[in-house]
Scaffold this motif. Structure first.
Motif, PDB file in Angstrom:
ATOM      1  N   VAL A 126       0.855  -1.191   0.000  1.00 46.98           N
ATOM      2  CA  VAL A 126       0.000   0.000   0.000  1.00 46.98           C
ATOM      3  C   VAL A 126       0.892   1.243   0.000  1.00 46.98           C
ATOM      4  CG1 VAL A 126      -1.848   1.227   1.198  1.00 46.98           C
ATOM      5  CG2 VAL A 126      -1.708  -1.274   1.351  1.00 46.98           C
ATOM      6  N   PRO A 127       0.955   1.996  -1.107  1.00 46.72           N
ATOM      7  CA  PRO A 127       1.753   3.243  -1.132  1.00 46.72           C
ATOM      8  C   PRO A 127       1.163   4.267  -0.159  1.00 46.72           C
ATOM      9  CG  PRO A 127       1.160   2.526  -3.359  1.00 46.72           C
ATOM     10  CD  PRO A 127       0.332   1.729  -2.418  1.00 46.72           C
ATOM     11  N   LEU A 128       2.040   4.971   0.564  1.00 48.38           N
ATOM     12  CA  LEU A 128       1.593   5.976   1.525  1.00 48.38           C
ATOM     13  C   LEU A 128       1.887   7.377   0.998  1.00 48.38           C
ATOM     14  CD1 LEU A 128       2.882   4.280   4.814  1.00 48.38           C
ATOM     15  CD2 LEU A 128       0.564   4.227   3.871  1.00 48.38           C
ATOM     16  N   PRO A 129       1.067   8.362   1.360  1.00 48.97           N
ATOM     17  CA  PRO A 129       1.274   9.737   0.866  1.00 48.97           C
ATOM     18  C   PRO A 129       2.562  10.337   1.430  1.00 48.97           C
ATOM     19  CG  PRO A 129      -0.457   9.697   2.520  1.00 48.97           C
ATOM     20  CD  PRO A 129      -0.140   8.277   2.224  1.00 48.97           C
ATOM     21  N   PRO A 130       3.316  11.054   0.590  1.00 45.57           N
ATOM     22  CA  PRO A 130       4.558  11.685   1.088  1.00 45.57           C
ATOM     23  C   PRO A 130       4.233  12.881   1.989  1.00 45.57           C
ATOM     24  CG  PRO A 130       4.152  12.324  -1.186  1.00 45.57           C
ATOM     25  CD  PRO A 130       3.096  11.313  -0.842  1.00 45.57           C
ATOM     26  N   GLN A 131       5.191  13.218   2.830  1.00 51.46           N
ATOM     27  CA  GLN A 131       5.090  14.391   3.712  1.00 51.46           C
ATOM     28  C   GLN A 131       3.782  14.388   4.516  1.00 51.46           C
ATOM     29  OE1 GLN A 131       5.576  17.677   1.002  1.00 51.46           O
ATOM     30  NE2 GLN A 131       7.814  17.458   0.928  1.00 51.46           N
ATOM     31  N   ALA A 132       3.467  13.221   5.049  1.00 53.30           N
ATOM     32  CA  ALA A 132       2.264  13.094   5.888  1.00 53.30           C
ATOM     33  C   ALA A 132       2.676  12.544   7.244  1.00 53.30           C
ATOM     34  CB  ALA A 132       1.245  12.169   5.225  1.00 53.30           C
ATOM     35  N   THR A 133       1.904  12.898   8.272  1.00 50.69           N
ATOM     36  CA  THR A 133       2.188  12.392   9.614  1.00 50.69           C
ATOM     37  C   THR A 133       1.831  10.908   9.676  1.00 50.69           C
ATOM     38  OG1 THR A 133      -0.034  12.859  10.449  1.00 50.69           O
ATOM     39  CG2 THR A 133       1.611  14.641  10.570  1.00 50.69           C
ATOM     40  N   VAL A 134       2.309  10.273  10.756  1.00 52.43           N
ATOM     41  CA  VAL A 134       2.005   8.849  10.941  1.00 52.43           C
ATOM     42  C   VAL A 134       0.499   8.621  10.991  1.00 52.43           C
ATOM     43  CG1 VAL A 134       2.149   6.942  12.588  1.00 52.43           C
ATOM     44  CG2 VAL A 134       4.198   8.271  12.051  1.00 52.43           C
ATOM     45  N   GLN A 135      -0.218   9.514  11.707  1.00 50.98           N
ATOM     46  CA  GLN A 135      -1.669   9.356  11.828  1.00 50.98           C
ATOM     47  C   GLN A 135      -2.374   9.555  10.498  1.00 50.98           C
ATOM     48  OE1 GLN A 135      -3.268   8.191  14.440  1.00 50.98           O
ATOM     49  NE2 GLN A 135      -1.324   8.037  15.570  1.00 50.98           N
ATOM     50  N   GLU A 136      -1.856  10.476   9.678  1.00 49.37           N
ATOM     51  CA  GLU A 136      -2.467  10.694   8.362  1.00 49.37           C
ATOM     52  C   GLU A 136      -2.250   9.512   7.422  1.00 49.37           C
ATOM     53  OE1 GLU A 136      -2.375  15.532   7.724  1.00 49.37           O
ATOM     54  OE2 GLU A 136      -0.521  14.400   7.400  1.00 49.37           O
ATOM     55  N   CYS A 137      -1.239   8.707   7.735  1.00 47.20           N
ATOM     56  CA  CYS A 137      -0.947   7.531   6.910  1.00 47.20           C
ATOM     57  C   CYS A 137      -1.685   6.281   7.393  1.00 47.20           C
ATOM     58  CB  CYS A 137       0.557   7.256   6.903  1.00 47.20           C
ATOM     59  SG  CYS A 137       1.500   8.479   5.976  1.00 47.20           S
ATOM     60  N   ALA A 138      -2.645   6.468   8.297  1.00 45.97           N
ATOM     61  CA  ALA A 138      -3.433   5.324   8.792  1.00 45.97           C
ATOM     62  C   ALA A 138      -4.138   4.635   7.618  1.00 45.97           C
ATOM     63  CB  ALA A 138      -4.439   5.797   9.830  1.00 45.97           C
ATOM     64  N   VAL A 139      -4.226   3.325   7.705  1.00 40.66           N
ATOM     65  CA  VAL A 139      -4.835   2.508   6.640  1.00 40.66           C
ATOM     66  C   VAL A 139      -5.921   1.626   7.244  1.00 40.66           C
ATOM     67  CG1 VAL A 139      -4.428   0.732   4.895  1.00 40.66           C
ATOM     68  CG2 VAL A 139      -2.703   2.505   5.288  1.00 40.66           C
ATOM     69  N   ASP A 140      -7.126   1.685   6.669  1.00 40.23           N
ATOM     70  CA  ASP A 140      -8.203   0.754   7.051  1.00 40.23           C
ATOM     71  C   ASP A 140      -8.063  -0.522   6.225  1.00 40.23           C
ATOM     72  OD1 ASP A 140      -9.387   2.281   8.977  1.00 40.23           O
ATOM     73  OD2 ASP A 140     -10.948   3.104   7.680  1.00 40.23           O
ATOM     74  N   VAL A 141      -7.890  -1.652   6.904  1.00 38.15           N
ATOM     75  CA  VAL A 141      -7.737  -2.943   6.219  1.00 38.15           C
ATOM     76  C   VAL A 141      -9.013  -3.756   6.432  1.00 38.15           C
ATOM     77  CG1 VAL A 141      -6.399  -5.065   6.035  1.00 38.15           C
ATOM     78  CG2 VAL A 141      -5.241  -2.893   6.535  1.00 38.15           C
ATOM     79  N   ARG A 142      -9.701  -4.044   5.332  1.00 36.60           N
ATOM     80  CA  ARG A 142     -10.953  -4.796   5.406  1.00 36.60           C
ATOM     81  C   ARG A 142     -10.757  -6.202   4.816  1.00 36.60           C
ATOM     82  NH1 ARG A 142     -16.216  -4.032   6.257  1.00 36.60           N
ATOM     83  NH2 ARG A 142     -15.934  -1.772   6.523  1.00 36.60           N
ATOM     84  N   PHE A 143     -11.152  -7.211   5.593  1.00 41.80           N
ATOM     85  CA  PHE A 143     -11.157  -8.593   5.116  1.00 41.80           C
ATOM     86  C   PHE A 143     -12.603  -8.994   4.845  1.00 41.80           C
ATOM     87  CE2 PHE A 143      -7.089 -10.845   6.823  1.00 41.80           C
ATOM     88  CZ  PHE A 143      -6.301  -9.852   6.263  1.00 41.80           C
ATOM     89  N   THR A 144     -12.862  -9.539   3.663  1.00 42.62           N
ATOM     90  CA  THR A 144     -14.187 -10.062   3.326  1.00 42.62           C
ATOM     91  C   THR A 144     -14.020 -11.518   2.905  1.00 42.62           C
ATOM     92  OG1 THR A 144     -14.889  -7.873   2.558  1.00 42.62           O
ATOM     93  CG2 THR A 144     -16.231  -9.752   1.889  1.00 42.62           C
ATOM     94  N   TYR A 145     -14.709 -12.408   3.619  1.00 46.25           N
ATOM     95  CA  TYR A 145     -14.541 -13.850   3.404  1.00 46.25           C
ATOM     96  C   TYR A 145     -15.888 -14.453   3.045  1.00 46.25           C
ATOM     97  CZ  TYR A 145     -12.712 -18.584   4.371  1.00 46.25           C
ATOM     98  OH  TYR A 145     -12.302 -19.901   4.275  1.00 46.25           O
TER      99      TYR A 145
END
Length: 572
Positions: free
Chosen positions: A432-451
């Motif tokens: 997952v590419p993260l945005p440059p010049q962003a804080t750690v919190q701004e780089c948060a990623v929601d990971v959804r599993f669907t089974y």
């Protein structure tokens, strides 16, 4: 026409829903149990079932059994000069069952409901479906074996709300499922099990005891012919203990006859660790379902290994009541598969029933955990979908990078129950590419599993700052066949010479005669050799009027030789 298939470790069966009931389909020998065994004949043709079992002793290097245990892996089994994957060997069994069904029904069969252990992993389920494809069958639905057993007992037809546990101990696997019925819905509350615990393990324990008590040299374990004979004798003795108080294991090594008398007390002592392992999945399934044994309305047994009196006694002691044993445990799963086939075909004789299932394993990602402000511990497993969650299911968790300025987040996806990912099964990875010049919190990623119910896992990762979503559909696992490989094996299967079904009775009696010929000595061996030669001459005549009585006579001779072999061996 849709058929139901129980693809077992030791034996396989095929059944159909017809005339308002489940019917087992006999094979060319008139038997409903087809041994899950494959052998390659000298002329390159493939033998499946009973004749292959006979050749396990006489031609162990050209015969294979117990390959269900390796489904989902890339393990290769050599038969003569050829190598086969587990899916190919299973496909040969499925192809034979398909031919039996078509001969019985008088019409082509293209679709099947195939049963699998409830505790089979995604890789094992997909390998089973691939085996169906290679055999020329469309397998849209894999049915868990305990659920099939519940269907066979008609538990789905009960009007009152009820809870029941299915205790399924087969030749190679052990499953426990807790099911609940309410308002026409059959819901699997929890599943647990052990994919390497079954009747074959009890046989292995007895073989170890035989080596120890008879002081057999360890080098004999490398003698394929001796081990095949010892396994056959041990299996027969274990089965006899279900009917009588004692049995004898005896096998010849050169001029020496090795003999070991066994009884139920010795079996219990020898297999004590296995009986202990049977308890753990039961306790886990009840705990995950949030139930006590007293909350259950019925206990259902399935799998041939539940015939053992010690197993039935263990179940009775665990639950404080006798289990339901009205149906043959060898046949109950196949009968349930036929019921499911009838439901899929919307047969009017069956009431509509909704069935829900659960994810047998937890699914999650690898994470690092901060031990203090400077030190992080890597390789931890964080479940997103917990085991025994009802499927289909979708769950989401949020993750942040460990350090500011990270260019990407590497999601490593695993299946299992262990705390550390090294002890679980790796399913795939997603960058997952993260945005440059962003804080750690701004780089948060929601990971959804669907089974879903077909065992497909969809992973979606959404970066909160950009709302960009990156996805991964996990359809395969390491070692599984690709669609192009399946197509190639399908072509190879068409070219493989399968022994004619209408000659199976003749080939079976010949394989049995070959096995006994190798075991006998002296005049008996010479006499059998002459009789086999005479039968081969009769076969060459291609006259059924002569072949049928000749085959019957040879079978009667073989029966007599097997009955008296014990006395003859002891007198030498």
């Amino acid at each position: 026409m849709i058929i139901g298939i129980d693809l077992g470790t030791t034996n396989s069966l095929v059944a159909v829903w017809r005339d308002g009931r489940a019917q087992l389909i006999p094979n060319a020998l008139g038997e409903v149990l087809t041994p899950s065994c494959v052998s390659l004949d000298a002329d390159g043709s493939v033998l499946v079932g009973r004749p292959a079992v006979e050749r396990l002793q006489s031609h162990p290097e050209r015969s294979a059994a117990l390959f269900k245990r390796h489904m989902g892996s890339s393990r290769l089994t050599r038969l003569g000069t050829r190598e086969f994957r587990p899916e190919e060997l299973s496909a040969l069994i499925l192809k034979a069952l398909k031919a039996d069904a078509e001969a019985f029904l008088g019409e082509p069969v293209t679709e099947a409901i195939v049963t699998v252990p409830a505790y089979f992993s995604d890789a094992q389920r997909k390998a089973t479906r691939a085996a169906g494809q290679i055999a020329g069958l469309r397998v849209e639905r894999l049915l868990n074996e305990p659920t099939a057993a519940a269907l066979a007992y008609g538990l789905h037809q009960r009007e009152a709300e009820s809870r029941f546990l299915v205790f399924d101990l087969g030749g190679g696997t052990f499953d426990v499922s807790v099911l609940e019925l309410f308002d026409g819905v059959m819901e699997v509350r929890a599943s647990a099990g052990d994919n390497f615990l079954g009747g074959e393990d009890f046989v292995n324990s007895l073989i170890d005891t035989a080596f120890e008590r008879l002081q057999l040299p360890a080098a004999l374990r490398q003698d394929e012919t001796f081990m095949a004979r010892l396994r056959a004798e041990t299996e027969a003795a274990k089965r006899l203990l279900s009917l009588q108080a004692s049995a004898t294991i005896q096998v010849r090594q050169g001029d020496v006859l090795h003999r070991l008398d066994i009884d139920e007390a010795l079996l219990e002592q020898t297999c004590a660790p296995l009986f202990k392992r049977l308890r753990l999945p039961v306790e886990r399934a009840l705990r995950d379902a949030g139930l006590r044994s007293s909350d259950l309305d019925a206990i259902v047994l399935a799998g041939g290994a539940t015939r053992m009196p010690l197993v039935r006694r263990l179940v009775t002691m665990m639950f404080g009541r006798f289990p339901s044993t009205e149906l043959d445990p060898d046949q109950v799963v196949a009968m349930g598969a036929a019921v499911q086939a009838g439901l899929k075909a919307r047969d009017a004789a069956l009431n509509e029933v909704v069935m829900t299932d659960v994810a047998p394993y937890s699914l999650g990602v690898e994470v690092g955990i901060w031990l203090d402000a400077r030190t992080a511990s890597q390789g931890h497993f964080d479940p997103i979908i917990e085991r025994n969650s009802t499927v289909p299911i979708s769950r989401v968790k949020q993750y942040i990078p460990q350090a500011a300025g990270q260019a990407r987040l590497e999601l490593q996806i695993y299946q299992g129950e262990s705390r550390m990912v090294r002890d679980n099964i790796h399913l795939g990875s997603l960058t997952v590419p993260l945005p440059p010049q962003a804080t750690v919190q701004e780089c948060a990623v929601d990971v959804r599993f669907t089974y879903d119910v077909n065992g497909l896992l969809q992973v979606d990762a959404t970066v909160l700052k950009t709302q960009q979503t990156h996805s991964l559909l996990i359809e395969g696992n390491p070692g599984l066949l690709s669609e192009s490989q399946i197509a190639e094996l399908l072509r190879a299967m068409a070219e493989l010479k399968i022994h004619p079904r209408d000659q199976l009775e003749n080939r079976t009696v010949m394989a049995r005669a070959e096995r006994l010929y190798e075991q006998l000595r002296g005049m008996e061996r010479e006499h059998l050799g002459l009789q086999v030669l005479g039968f081969e001459r009769t076969l060459a005549s291609q006259n059924d009027r002569s072949i049928v009585p000749a085959r019957r006579a040879l079978n009667e001779l073989l029966d007599a030789l097997e009955r008296h072999s014990t006395l003859d061996q002891e007198s030498t």
